[in-house]
Enzyme design. Structure first.
Site, PDB file in Angstrom:
ATOM      1  CG  ASN A 138       0.256  -7.307  -5.673  1.00  0.00           C
ATOM      2  OD1 ASN A 138       1.341  -7.874  -5.980  1.00  0.00           O
ATOM      3  ND2 ASN A 138       0.223  -6.172  -5.144  1.00  0.00           N
ATOM      4  CG  ASP A 145      -3.808   3.047  -5.684  1.00  0.00           C
ATOM      5  OD1 ASP A 145      -3.737   1.805  -6.004  1.00  0.00           O
ATOM      6  OD2 ASP A 145      -3.845   3.459  -4.719  1.00  0.00           O
ATOM      7  CB  ILE A 146      -7.120   6.146  -2.736  1.00  0.00           C
ATOM      8  CG1 ILE A 146      -7.838   7.426  -2.422  1.00  0.00           C
ATOM      9  CG2 ILE A 146      -6.603   5.122  -1.801  1.00  0.00           C
ATOM     10  CD1 ILE A 146      -9.305   7.105  -1.347  1.00  0.00           C
ATOM     11  CD  GLN A 156      -5.953  -9.755  -4.047  1.00  0.00           C
ATOM     12  OE1 GLN A 156      -5.503 -11.189  -4.054  1.00  0.00           O
ATOM     13  NE2 GLN A 156      -7.038  -9.524  -4.544  1.00  0.00           N
ATOM     14  CG  HIS A 208      -6.684  -4.781  -7.375  1.00  0.00           C
ATOM     15  ND1 HIS A 208      -7.254  -5.662  -6.363  1.00  0.00           N
ATOM     16  CD2 HIS A 208      -5.362  -4.315  -6.943  1.00  0.00           C
ATOM     17  CE1 HIS A 208      -6.450  -5.714  -5.405  1.00  0.00           C
ATOM     18  NE2 HIS A 208      -5.072  -5.029  -5.671  1.00  0.00           N
TER      19      HIS A 208
HETATM   20  P1  5GP Z   1      -3.313  -4.419  -3.415  1.00  0.00           P
HETATM   21  O1  5GP Z   1      -2.182  -4.163  -2.453  1.00  0.00           O
HETATM   22  O2  5GP Z   1      -4.409  -5.033  -2.868  1.00  0.00           O
HETATM   23  O3  5GP Z   1      -2.633  -4.998  -4.763  1.00  0.00           O
HETATM   24  O4  5GP Z   1      -3.576  -2.902  -3.977  1.00  0.00           O
HETATM   25  C1  5GP Z   1      -4.735  -2.423  -3.532  1.00  0.00           C
HETATM   26  C2  5GP Z   1      -4.462  -0.862  -4.031  1.00  0.00           C
HETATM   27  O5  5GP Z   1      -5.992  -0.240  -3.674  1.00  0.00           O
HETATM   28  C3  5GP Z   1      -3.828  -0.082  -3.152  1.00  0.00           C
HETATM   29  O6  5GP Z   1      -2.719   0.492  -4.172  1.00  0.00           O
HETATM   30  C4  5GP Z   1      -4.604   1.098  -2.390  1.00  0.00           C
HETATM   31  O7  5GP Z   1      -4.118   2.399  -2.487  1.00  0.00           O
HETATM   32  C5  5GP Z   1      -5.745   1.076  -3.322  1.00  0.00           C
HETATM   33  N1  5GP Z   1      -6.962   1.502  -2.549  1.00  0.00           N
HETATM   34  C6  5GP Z   1      -7.484   1.003  -1.579  1.00  0.00           C
HETATM   35  N2  5GP Z   1      -8.625   1.627  -1.125  1.00  0.00           N
HETATM   36  C7  5GP Z   1      -9.109   2.502  -1.978  1.00  0.00           C
HETATM   37  C8  5GP Z   1      -9.952   3.072  -2.489  1.00  0.00           C
HETATM   38  O8  5GP Z   1     -10.787   3.425  -1.552  1.00  0.00           O
HETATM   39  N3  5GP Z   1     -10.139   3.921  -3.395  1.00  0.00           N
HETATM   40  C9  5GP Z   1      -9.039   3.884  -4.220  1.00  0.00           C
HETATM   41  N4  5GP Z   1      -9.268   4.526  -5.640  1.00  0.00           N
HETATM   42  N5  5GP Z   1      -7.998   2.998  -4.312  1.00  0.00           N
HETATM   43  C10 5GP Z   1      -7.897   2.189  -3.075  1.00  0.00           C
END
Ligand code: 5GP
Ligand code: ZN
Length: 135
Positions: free
Chosen positions: A86, A30-31, A93, A99
């Site tokens: 999520n 995760d970034i 999400q 994911h």
């Molecule tokens: P969500 O809130 O949708 O469950 O989580 C999305 C996750 O994706 C977040 O933890 C965010 O840091 C990660 N994320 C978003 N954009 C990128 C990206 O471009 N690269 C990577 N490696 N992670 C990302």
């Protein structure tokens, strides 16, 4: 899907710190990690939520989650893990491409993954149970 960041990662249009790849699945760091080793397991195909994922693919994804968890456990020796998925914006999400988060946890890491507990009475609980079972 054209505008989807995870589709772009899946097709190699934008880079990622890859941990695992198969024909249908990708796992990468995760970034903006909650902790070191926080990673994401995604299907390469653009699917949004858990109910859209074919069973066979979901099964492969959860196996990848298990293997990554074991690997991170050996490598980083965290004190625990949260495995999180999520579904839809109101549930947190941010990226609408399915994911599963693998989040290593460390004692006193300052992270909080929590919710406010409600107290529903027995009658209401039974009503909810029946509604779920009849759908
Ligand atoms: P969500 O809130 O949708 O469950 O989580 C999305 C996750 O994706 C977040 O933890 C965010 O840091 C990660 N994320 C978003 N954009 C990128 C990206 O471009 N690269 C990577 N490696 N992670 C990302
Ligand atoms: Zn996508």
């Amino acid at each position: 899907m054209e505008d989807c960041i995870f589709c772009k990662i899946a097709t190699g249009k934008i880079p990622c710190a890859k941990l695992h790849e198969s024909k249908e699945i990708l796992a990468f760091l995760d970034i903006a990690p909650a902790n070191k080793g926080h990673c994401l397991v995604i299907p390469k195909k653009h699917l949004e939520t858990i109910t859209e994922i074919p069973d066979a693919l979901l099964s492969k994804m959860i196996t990848a989650v298990k293997e990554l968890t074991a690997r991170i456990d050996r490598a980083l020796k965290p004190d625990g893990f949260n495995i999180i998925n999520n579904n839809k914006k109101p549930a947190g999400q941010l990226v609408p491409h399915f994911h599963i988060h693998v989040i290593p946890r460390f004692i006193n890491d300052g992270q909080e993954i929590t919710w406010k507990a409600n107290t529903f009475d027995g009658e209401y609980m039974e009503k909810i149970r029946q509604i779920i079972l009849t759908n």
